[in-house]
Design a protein around this motif. Sequence first.
Motif, mmCIF file in Angstrom:
data_model
loop_
_atom_site.group_PDB
_atom_site.id
_atom_site.type_symbol
_atom_site.label_atom_id
_atom_site.label_comp_id
_atom_site.label_asym_id
_atom_site.label_seq_id
_atom_site.Cartn_x
_atom_site.Cartn_y
_atom_site.Cartn_z
ATOM 1 N N LEU A 224 0.883 -1.071 -0.025
ATOM 2 C CA LEU A 224 -0.142 -0.051 -0.032
ATOM 3 C C LEU A 224 0.886 1.179 -0.212
ATOM 4 C CD1 LEU A 224 -2.644 1.421 0.188
ATOM 5 C CD2 LEU A 224 -2.685 1.012 2.672
ATOM 6 N N ALA A 225 2.016 1.229 0.834
ATOM 7 C CA ALA A 225 2.704 2.363 1.064
ATOM 8 C C ALA A 225 3.401 2.475 -0.471
ATOM 9 C CB ALA A 225 3.750 2.283 2.112
ATOM 10 N N ILE A 226 4.038 1.750 -1.062
ATOM 11 C CA ILE A 226 4.658 1.797 -2.311
ATOM 12 C C ILE A 226 3.561 2.412 -3.409
ATOM 13 C CG2 ILE A 226 5.671 0.688 -4.384
ATOM 14 C CD1 ILE A 226 7.115 -1.224 -2.196
ATOM 15 N N TRP A 227 2.387 1.684 -3.409
ATOM 16 C CA TRP A 227 1.623 2.094 -4.515
ATOM 17 C C TRP A 227 1.048 3.484 -4.171
ATOM 18 C CZ3 TRP A 227 -3.279 -1.719 -5.679
ATOM 19 C CH2 TRP A 227 -3.619 -1.349 -6.794
ATOM 20 N N LEU A 228 0.954 3.989 -2.996
ATOM 21 C CA LEU A 228 0.534 5.334 -2.867
ATOM 22 C C LEU A 228 1.655 6.487 -3.117
ATOM 23 C CD1 LEU A 228 -1.107 5.233 0.951
ATOM 24 C CD2 LEU A 228 -2.136 5.923 -1.144
ATOM 25 N N LEU A 229 2.729 5.922 -2.834
ATOM 26 C CA LEU A 229 4.061 6.729 -3.261
ATOM 27 C C LEU A 229 4.208 6.854 -5.011
ATOM 28 C CD1 LEU A 229 6.848 5.529 -0.936
ATOM 29 C CD2 LEU A 229 5.895 7.642 -0.909
ATOM 30 N N ALA A 230 3.765 5.754 -5.590
ATOM 31 C CA ALA A 230 3.602 5.801 -6.979
ATOM 32 C C ALA A 230 2.676 6.656 -7.426
ATOM 33 C CB ALA A 230 3.551 4.381 -7.459
ATOM 34 N N ALA A 231 1.634 6.878 -6.630
ATOM 35 C CA ALA A 231 0.228 7.648 -7.046
ATOM 36 C C ALA A 231 0.681 9.050 -6.589
ATOM 37 C CB ALA A 231 -0.801 6.989 -6.361
ATOM 38 N N ARG A 232 1.796 9.400 -6.218
ATOM 39 C CA ARG A 232 2.178 10.835 -5.711
ATOM 40 C C ARG A 232 1.445 11.271 -4.535
ATOM 41 N NH1 ARG A 232 4.756 13.497 -10.169
ATOM 42 N NH2 ARG A 232 5.007 12.344 -11.977
ATOM 43 N N SER A 233 1.047 10.157 -3.729
ATOM 44 C CA SER A 233 0.538 10.515 -2.440
ATOM 45 C C SER A 233 1.743 10.493 -1.455
ATOM 46 C CB SER A 233 -0.591 9.736 -1.880
ATOM 47 O OG SER A 233 -1.133 10.210 -0.597
#
Length: 260
Positions: free
Chosen positions: A54-63
């Motif tokens: 989840l953390a990596i996905w959020l970082l990739a989504a610019r959050s």
Amino acid sequence: MNQNLHRFAILVALGSLLLIASGAIVSTLAPADTSYQPLHKMFAIVMSVLGLGLAIWLLAARSLWLGGAILLVEGLTGMLGSGASTPDRGTLHATLAQAFFALTWAAVVVTSRGWEEKKEPVPDQGWPSLRSLAVVMPVFVLIQVGLGAAFRHKAMGVMPHLVGAMIVALLILCNCLFVSQPYPKHPTLRPAANLLLAITCTQVFLGIAVLTVLLINTATQTVLLLSTAGHVSVGAMTLAATLGLSLQIRHNVFPKPEEE
């Protein structure tokens, strides 16, 4: 925002809430009974992998702030849970676990379709300002969560937690009134305030139930475990709902001209 990310955030949030409930059971039974600890640790490993995703996905989504916060809190929680348990270490581990759930709920909020679609900017009103309360309130609730964890892990007595419960419940009530009164028809602020108020009332009731069970020596272990797990889980939900309302306030309420 990607709806697959939103669904994954819901999955991680539900899993972390179940992990908190199992941790409450483990801490209540310890040190007399450690049979549930291996199962709790296995579940924690699974949730660590999901939380990392989840953390990596959020970082990739610019959050960036949310992904980074989840990554940091998850790492600290894992380190504190991997070593030998002491009252102080157990308190910090339990507190951070509830903070992790609150952050996953924040991910659910900011990845929802209504985050942008239902945004309705309104001016900040009254004193203290809602935007300042949005910063302060999660801190107060996190401290209260920590006091409860300290009591469960026998790091301190129950009195600080009881006093804190009365103070935090009053602050949450005032915060919800400050939201619902000026903006009674706001599409996100009013529902978020109502949700927080309902969860807080439930938490107060469960806290009284747990205290009653502890005072009654004839209560069965099952009743104690269920009431404790429920109280801890709803406490985590209170923190999450507080953070959710704070995010909605910062997202929808713009500051007074003199505060700009």
